[in-house]
Each structure stands twice: as C-alpha cells, then as structure tokens.
Write an enzyme that holds these catalytic residues in place. Structure first.
Site, PDB file in Angstrom:
ATOM      1  N   LYS A  24      77.566  57.806  46.242  1.00 60.45           N
ATOM      2  CA  LYS A  24      77.008  57.898  47.592  1.00 60.45           C
ATOM      3  C   LYS A  24      75.601  57.318  47.618  1.00 60.45           C
ATOM      4  O   LYS A  24      74.827  57.482  46.668  1.00 60.45           O
ATOM      5  CB  LYS A  24      76.989  59.367  48.020  1.00 60.45           C
ATOM      6  CG  LYS A  24      76.685  59.636  49.483  1.00 60.45           C
ATOM      7  CD  LYS A  24      76.828  61.138  49.758  1.00 60.45           C
ATOM      8  CE  LYS A  24      76.665  61.487  51.213  1.00 60.45           C
ATOM      9  NZ  LYS A  24      76.921  62.930  51.459  1.00 60.45           N
ATOM     10  N   SER A  56      80.122  68.018  53.468  1.00 54.31           N
ATOM     11  CA  SER A  56      80.163  66.555  53.380  1.00 54.31           C
ATOM     12  C   SER A  56      81.018  65.991  52.254  1.00 54.31           C
ATOM     13  O   SER A  56      81.258  64.786  52.207  1.00 54.31           O
ATOM     14  CB  SER A  56      78.742  66.001  53.271  1.00 54.31           C
ATOM     15  OG  SER A  56      78.068  66.143  54.502  1.00 54.31           O
ATOM     16  N   SER A  66      79.565  63.727  55.370  1.00 49.59           N
ATOM     17  CA  SER A  66      78.820  62.480  55.393  1.00 49.59           C
ATOM     18  C   SER A  66      79.217  61.504  54.285  1.00 49.59           C
ATOM     19  O   SER A  66      78.812  60.350  54.279  1.00 49.59           O
ATOM     20  CB  SER A  66      77.318  62.777  55.297  1.00 49.59           C
ATOM     21  OG  SER A  66      77.002  63.418  54.064  1.00 49.59           O
TER      22      SER A  66
END
Length: 419
Positions: free
Chosen positions: A56, A156, A132
């Site tokens: 990420k 997330s 996310s």
C-alpha cells in the site's frame, strides 16, 4: 459455498516478465511498479519464498517518496529505509512487485482516489473495490500478487477483502510495528495482510510480528452473534447469505449463540469519527493549510471536522474507549463475535458519485469493521458464497487473540470449502 471466482491468469504467469507485463496493463491498481526489485528477489530463502508482495502506498520504501495517495505529500523526502513491516516481509523471501492505490491518506472505507484513479472490482465490474486498501485487494483478486500489505483503521483491510472475495486480517495493533507507515489515527491504525487464503495471511502476520512461522491448528470456539449490533440495514443479499453461513457452520458442528451485549449499546454512544478526524488533523494541520485545495474534498472535509473537537473532549473519548475495551473483553470471554464484514454489497460507482451517497455508504461500509479497531481487537474477514451471494464473514476478538482468531478462520475456511 466458500468458493469465489478469481482470475486464473496467474497460471499463465510462468515468467517474471509476463507478470510484470500484466501488472503494467492493469488499470489504477498500482501507483508504481518495481520490476528490477521484483526480478532480483527471485529465489530468496525464507518462509515466504517467492510470494509476490504488493505494498500500500503509505509504507516507506527505501529511496522512494511515500505519498499515501495524496498530492500534499509529494514533496516530502524520500524514505531512508523500508517500513519495518516491508523489511520483515522481504527478509522472509517475499518479492516486492510494486506500490498499490489507496484512498487518500487512508481516509475512507470505499477506496476511491480522484488523483490516482480507482481500480474496478474484478468480481463485480463497474463496482467499487472497497478501501482504503483498494489497489492491494485488487492486486490479489487478479492474481498479480499473493500478499497485499495494507493498513486497517476502521476496516481498510477487511472491507476490500469482503468486496473482492478475499481474506483480510486486522491484527492486534501492537503486534506489528507501525514504524515507516504514514498514520491516519495513532489510536486505531493497524498493519496487516490481504491474501487469497487464511494460511497465507497467518504466515504474513507472523513474519510482520517477528514470530516464528508455524502452521496454526484448526479450532472451533463458540461464536456469538450480537443481536444489538451490526445486523440492521443489511442489504437483503447480505442478510440472506449471513443466514446461510450460520446454517452451514451449525451443520459443521460450530456452536453459535445470539446475545445482546451491553458493551455494544454503550459503544453506540461513542463518537468513533473523532479518532481519525482529530488525530489526522493534528498530524497534517500545516499541510491542510498550505495544500488543502489539492486534496480530495471528501477527505479534506472529514479531516476538518477535527477542528470541532477540543483537547478535553478527545481526552474524554479516549477514556470512554478504554472502558469499552475492558468491558468488551469481559463480555465476550472465550467466544468470537461473528458478523457480516460489511452490511452492503459493493456499491456501483454511480452510487458513490454524490456526496450524500458517498457519506451514507461509507458509514455503512465501516460500521461493522470499526468495532475491532475501537475495541483494540483483532479481526478477520473470510469470503462466503458465490456471485451475487458473496459476502465477508467476520470473526472478531479482543487484543492478543490473533492466533485464536486465525485458528478459527482456518477451521471455518476448511468447513465451508468442504460442505
């Protein structure tokens, strides 16, 4: 009923070149590919040998600027070393292929990013992937990676796992160092993996936690379904699949009881939104002043809500949270909480185009998953069902129970695959 339909194209990725070419052709999944690092890391010994790793965009990588999906961080200094989680995964033999798209500063559960673009949901075209950790989940669902390193502040990791038919694990916050990751909420942030199966998530977590990588046993603890939390406003397909899930587990020998947990009534009075708003504003206040106009307006507006909270109010919220954590541990005991991971199916992109639609669906997406973050617990989402009946099945416990949760998830995965 466990089975989900992922692309089988990984079977054709017989060479690094083929996989890199497919990653390059993917849309909005990666913010940066690292073919040289990927090719040079082949064959390194370790418990994660040759597992393909996506990271990420909020984790430091040596020599790279960490943007966290935001233009307000584009002029920061390159990182001097990898984030600890990245360092440990790579040392264990995982092969870094690239950085993945995320919601700006990790501030929503839907995965949208107007700057880098939002990847399509591979299972439900024209629907959102969840966030996310949006690009991370899609990198797994399209077999571009085996392990996606992500973060989970309110869901997330688990929301995109549920939306994309994957396993997402939010560990106990203290088990994996957050060093080298851009924070959203110091109180709630956790670092964890998304993968196609529980065993891979467990091994990745053990590596990141600095533990020996061992096969965990399958265990079937008692499950409690809280009738006073997480079951209202369910999409009819989610409600139907969750009912089927319970029936299959009972048939497989699991003990499931319903209960009204008083701690969850009190939890409903906690202003959960304050954690990310207050703590992110405290961190990014100067950037907000100088570069706020560059931000996704929806992220900026939620962060600006932090100005409504006084230090005294937030201190009170922290005190209330500490009391809830203690009560949660007492009330669930040896049982694990079983809930649908997300109350809704993956929304169509059109459904989140308006601010009203976005806000409503974001709150619903985050509702069930946020419980584990606020309670300082650990939680895993498993895929259940197929096609339109696909949902996430979520197991949650209090802090330090990571192996208990993962062992139960292994058993559940096995039982649901062999029904």
């Amino acid at each position: 009923m466990m089975h989900t339909n992922h692309s089988s194209s990984d079977q054709s990725d017989t060479t690094d070149t083929a996989r890199i070419a497919r990653a390059e052709a993917s849309v909005h999944v990666f913010t940066e590919l690292m073919p040289d690092a990927f090719e040079q890391s082949a064959g390194r010994d370790g418990p994660l040998k040759d597992k393909v790793l996506s990271v990420k965009d909020l984790f430091d990588l040596t020599g790279k600027i960490t943007r966290a999906g935001s233009p307000i961080l584009e002029e920061t200094r390159p990182a001097s070393k990898d984030a600890i989680a990245v360092e440990r995964l790579r040392a264990a033999g995982a092969r870094l292929i690239g950085r993945t798209t995320m919601t700006e500063l990790a501030y929503s559960g839907l995965g949208l990013n107007p700057h880098d673009g939002t990847p399509d949901n591979p299972l439900f075209p024209n629907h959102i992937p969840g966030g996310s950790t949006s690009g991370g989940a899609v990198s797994i669902a399209t077999n571009l990676a085996d392990i996606a390193l992500g973060s989970d502040t309110g869901g997330s990791l688990r929301i995109p796992a549920a939306f994309c038919g994957l396993v997402g694990f939010k560990p106990t916050q203290s088990s994996v160092p957050l060093t080298g990751a851009i924070p959203l909420s110091d109180s709630l942030d956790s670092v964890g993996p998304i993968a196609r199966d529980v065993a891979t998530c467990a091994a990745a977590w053990q590596v990141m936690a600095g533990l020996p990588v061992t096969d965990l046993p399958q265990k079937r603890p008692e499950l409690v379904v809280p009738i006073n939390f997480g079951l209202t406003d369910l999409d009819p397909a989610v409600a139907s699949s969750f009912s089927a899930l319970r029936e299959e587990l009972i048939a497989a020998g699991w003990k499931i009881r319903e209960a009204s947990l008083p701690v969850l009534d009190t939890y409903g009075t906690l202003p959960v939104w304050q954690f990310s708003a207050f703590e992110s504003l405290r961190r990014f206040k100067d950037k907000l002043v100088t570069h706020g106009s560059k931000m996704d307006p929806r992220v900026r507006q939620r962060m600006e809500r932090g100005t409504e909270i006084s230090e005294a109010e937030f201190a009170s919220t922290l005190t209330q949270r500490a009391e809830l954590i203690a009560a949660f541990r007492t009330e669930i005991g040896d049982a694990l909480v079983l809930l649908p991971t997300v109350a809704i199916k993956p929304p169509h992109f059109d459904d989140v185009a308006t601010d009203e639609g976005f806000s409503r669906l974001n709150l619903l997406a985050l509702r069930n998953t946020s419980l584990a973050n606020v309670m300082d617990g650990c939680s895993v989402s498993l895929p259940f069902g197929q096609g339109d009946a696909l949902i996430g099945a979520m197991l949650t416990s209090f802090n330090g129970q990571d192996e208990v949760v993962l062992s139960a998830a292994l058993a559940m995965e096995s039982d649901l695959a062999n029904d």
